[in-house]
Design an enzyme around this catalytic site. Structure first.
Site, mmCIF file in Angstrom:
data_model
loop_
_atom_site.group_PDB
_atom_site.id
_atom_site.type_symbol
_atom_site.label_atom_id
_atom_site.label_comp_id
_atom_site.label_asym_id
_atom_site.label_seq_id
_atom_site.Cartn_x
_atom_site.Cartn_y
_atom_site.Cartn_z
ATOM 1 N N GLU A 200 0.826 -1.213 0.000
ATOM 2 C CA GLU A 200 0.000 0.000 0.000
ATOM 3 C C GLU A 200 0.864 1.268 0.000
ATOM 4 O O GLU A 200 0.650 2.190 0.799
ATOM 5 C CB GLU A 200 -0.948 -0.005 1.207
ATOM 6 N N GLU A 277 -6.974 -7.562 -1.137
ATOM 7 C CA GLU A 277 -7.515 -7.587 0.223
ATOM 8 C C GLU A 277 -8.996 -7.270 0.161
ATOM 9 O O GLU A 277 -9.387 -6.128 -0.081
ATOM 10 C CB GLU A 277 -6.806 -6.568 1.128
#
Length: 661
Positions: A200, A277
């Site tokens: 991320e 995710e």
């Protein structure tokens, strides 16, 4: 409830059992003509060894689950219809001190949790492929996002950037890690089909393509040949943390599946779609209401079906609930600043409200997942029957009779460090100059002559909780609930003060005992330049104190097991260690929960291993204790309590939640 869910699932499973024996295993299907190629994303669908594959994965962090349960959890993931599992790799556990490594045989406190090679091979034995996320930064609500705290002691280092100093340490670690990992890639006969680069990175808001390219090069230079990818909450940060055209972009979210996946398709029109995710639930910070972070089954099921029907591959995060053992919980920061006032420590439990609980029970989300995967996976393969978890047991209450006062512990500490000035944990000259990562640090000032009304002032912010002892007496107000966190002793208050004495005192000893409640695991790059303990001046009546003795209370297993000086309890309302022993005779030894709702703040240690944190504010009011940390015969529990201790240690058959305002 868990038993009924398992019965329902078994009925569904046996309905399909007549044809199971005729089906190939996952590995048989994808390797029956030999292995020619690994995972490919060079077309609109994933191909594994030339065959179409929808990656159906679940997150399972080996370092958060006792290794006695690795196989059972893996088998249940496969039983749900998953063909892949995903795990992070925590740098800070595998290289706890600079140049010192533990991959399951390094003698650190976490040694038994760190055999990543064994875990990956077990996944293959249970007919599962592996998505590996080595970092170096992993977030994961894990202490410092998996970065080793000793990096903070290196002058001029710039974490998570293309800085040559930082990359030299990353490269050194990855060279060790990838010697283990590279042979386990799919083309070499192993289960690893793809690896993530960083994590991320878009959330840093630091656009640094060169950094991501440098990491990818380190991967390739160390024998990693399989598919590389990045993951981000793309609707929030776009592709600023990605390398379009070089690394596959994947998405993280728990709502608006179509919007997220449409975006992926727009930026990668000829690539496979992957939800890296899909958040099955959420985690808790201390002071938050646990029920506010639960994800209802109906919402979970709807979004998962939206993903599968899009169609998109998926990794369900988390699939296996787990635990932030000891001091390993991470933290957020509500202020996105360096002043520490917005610190939001994550609780010890990482149950996550997913398909499998922290204790291993199968939930209604497990059944919903199994039904949807059976419906949407066009490749039918053999699935095992799920393995039921044994119900936990409530051991008998134990009277607490033994104690060591914290002041006694500090007095007897053998090698205090002399320092002219206040310094943080990370810069202590210990652990081969790797500093201190976990636990507490004591700043002791002796031979003080104090006037009546003398005022102690800690400038800046405590990092993160301080106990003030004068001649062994605790001066802090007793913690009662959440509102007290705005007062003296905690991280929210700037330039905090406390009156040391109401009368003249000669030759006094002052101890400032500071607890690291968690380093931040998320945010922009400034958030990763953080230190624990004290970093600013300490004054008495506006005079800066110098010439300190420092004591690093790391609570390492070898030290915990050799503590001496236990005596009958003299005072339950002063910082102390308390000890009980109890016998376990059940075979097999069963999981349990330790009920900590009658304690205030501190840590609990089982047979030398720090199990987790105690914090009366909640929401967590019990600690999961897996059978693997117990032993037949005598067991020892030590509790370090900051404030006030009960008369008995209690157990529970289940997790307990609640808040104290």
């Amino acid at each position: 409830m868990a038993h009924w869910l398992l019965i329902i699932f078994l009925a569904l499973f046996h309905h399909q059992a007549h044809s199971q024996e005729e089906l190939p295993t996952n590995y048989e299907y994808y390797t029956n003509n030999g292995i020619v190629s690994g995972l490919s994303a060079n077309q609109s669908d994933f191909l594994l060894n030339g065959k179409n594959i929808t990656i159906l994965s679940g997150a399972f962090h080996y370092f958060r689950v006792h290794p006695n349960y690795w196989r059972d959890r893996l088998r249940n993931m496969r039983a749900a219809g998953l063909n892949t599992i995903e795990t992070y790799v925590p740098w800070n556990l595998h290289e706890p001190y600079s140049g010192v490594y533990d991959f399951g045989n390094g003698s650190s406190d976490f040694e038994e949790f760190l055999d990543v090679e064994k875990f990956i091979k077990l996944a293959q034995e249970e007919d599962l492929f592996v998505l590996l996320r080595p970092g170096p930064y992993i977030c994961s609500e894990w202490e410092f996002g998996g970065l080793p705290a000793w990096l903070l002691g290196i002058p001029d280092i710039k974490l998570r950037t293309n800085d040559s100093i930082y990359l030299s340490y990353v490269s050194r670690y990855f060279e060790k890690l990838f010697k283990i990992i590279a042979p386990l890639q799919f083309p070499n006969g192993g289960p690893i089909i793809a690896l993530q680069v960083e994590n991320e990175y878009g959330n840093t808001w630091n656009i640094d393509a060169d950094y991501l390219k440098s990491l990818a090069k380190i991967y390739r230079d160390n024998g990693i040949t399989e598919l590389l990818y990045t993951s981000d909450p793309v609707l929030g940060v776009g592709v600023q943390g990605a390398l379009l055209g070089e690394l596959l972009v994947t998405a993280n979210f728990n709502s608006n599946a179509k919007g997220n996946l449409d975006y992926l398709k727009s930026v990668q029109p000829d690539k496979p779609i992957m939800t890296m995710e899909y958040w099955s639930g959420w985690f808790d910070h201390y002071t938050e209401n646990h029920t506010n972070n639960l994800v209802p089954l109906s919402r979970y099921r709807t979004v998962l079906e939206d993903i599968l029907s899009y169609p998109s591959s998926v990794n369900i995060y988390m699939f296996v609930g787990s635990t932030n053992w000891g001091f390993t919980n991470g933290a957020g920061d509500a202020t996105y600043g360096l002043n520490n006032s917005g610190l939001q420590p994550t609780i010890t439990s990482y149950d996550y409200d997913g398909p499998i609980t922290e204790q291993g029970q199968l939930t209604s989300k497990f059944n919903a997942t199994a039904e949807l995967l059976l419906k949407y996976n066009p490749v039918k393969t053999q699935l095992p029957e799920p393995v039921p978890a044994l119900d936990p047991i409530k051991y008998n209450s134990i009277e607490i009779k033994e104690q060591i006062l914290l002041s006694e512990l500090i007095d007897e500490y053998p090698s205090k460090i002399q320092s002219s000035n206040i310094i943080p944990m990370e810069k202590l000259p210990i652990n081969n100059n790797s500093g201190q990562t976990f636990g507490y640090i004591v700043y002791r000032k002796s031979q003080l002559d104090l006037n009546a009304g003398a005022v102690l002032k800690i400038t800046g912010y405590v990092r993160d909780h301080v106990l003030v002892l004068l001649n062994g007496k605790l001066l802090n107000p007793i913690l009662q609930g959440i509102s007290d966190l705005d007062g003296f002793g905690f991280w929210r208050l700037e330039n905090s003060t406390i009156i040391l004495t109401n009368e003249t005192v000669k030759n006094a000893t002052l101890d400032l005992v500071v607890e690291n409640n968690a380093r931040n695991n998320f945010g922009n790059l400034d958030q990763f330049q953080q230190y624990k303990g004290l970093i600013d001046n300490v004054l008495i009546d506006e005079t800066i104190l110098t010439d300190w003795e420092l004591v690093p209370l790391e609570f390492r297993r070898s030290w915990n097991q050799q503590l001496k000086g236990w005596h009958n309890i003299t005072n339950r309302n002063v910082p102390s260690l308390y000890r009980v022993t109890f016998n376990v005779s059940s075979v097999p030894v069963r999981d349990t929960f330790v009920n900590v709702q009658f304690w205030t703040k501190g840590i609990l240690i089982i047979n030398g291993f720090v199990l987790g944190r105690i914090f009366v504010v909640g929401p967590q009011q019990s600690l999961y204790l897996p059978a693997g940390l117990l032993q037949e015969g005598q067991n020892e529990i030590i509790v370090f309590e900051h404030f006030s201790a009960p008369t008995h240690l209690e157990f529970s058959e289940e997790m307990i939640y609640g808040l104290h305002y």
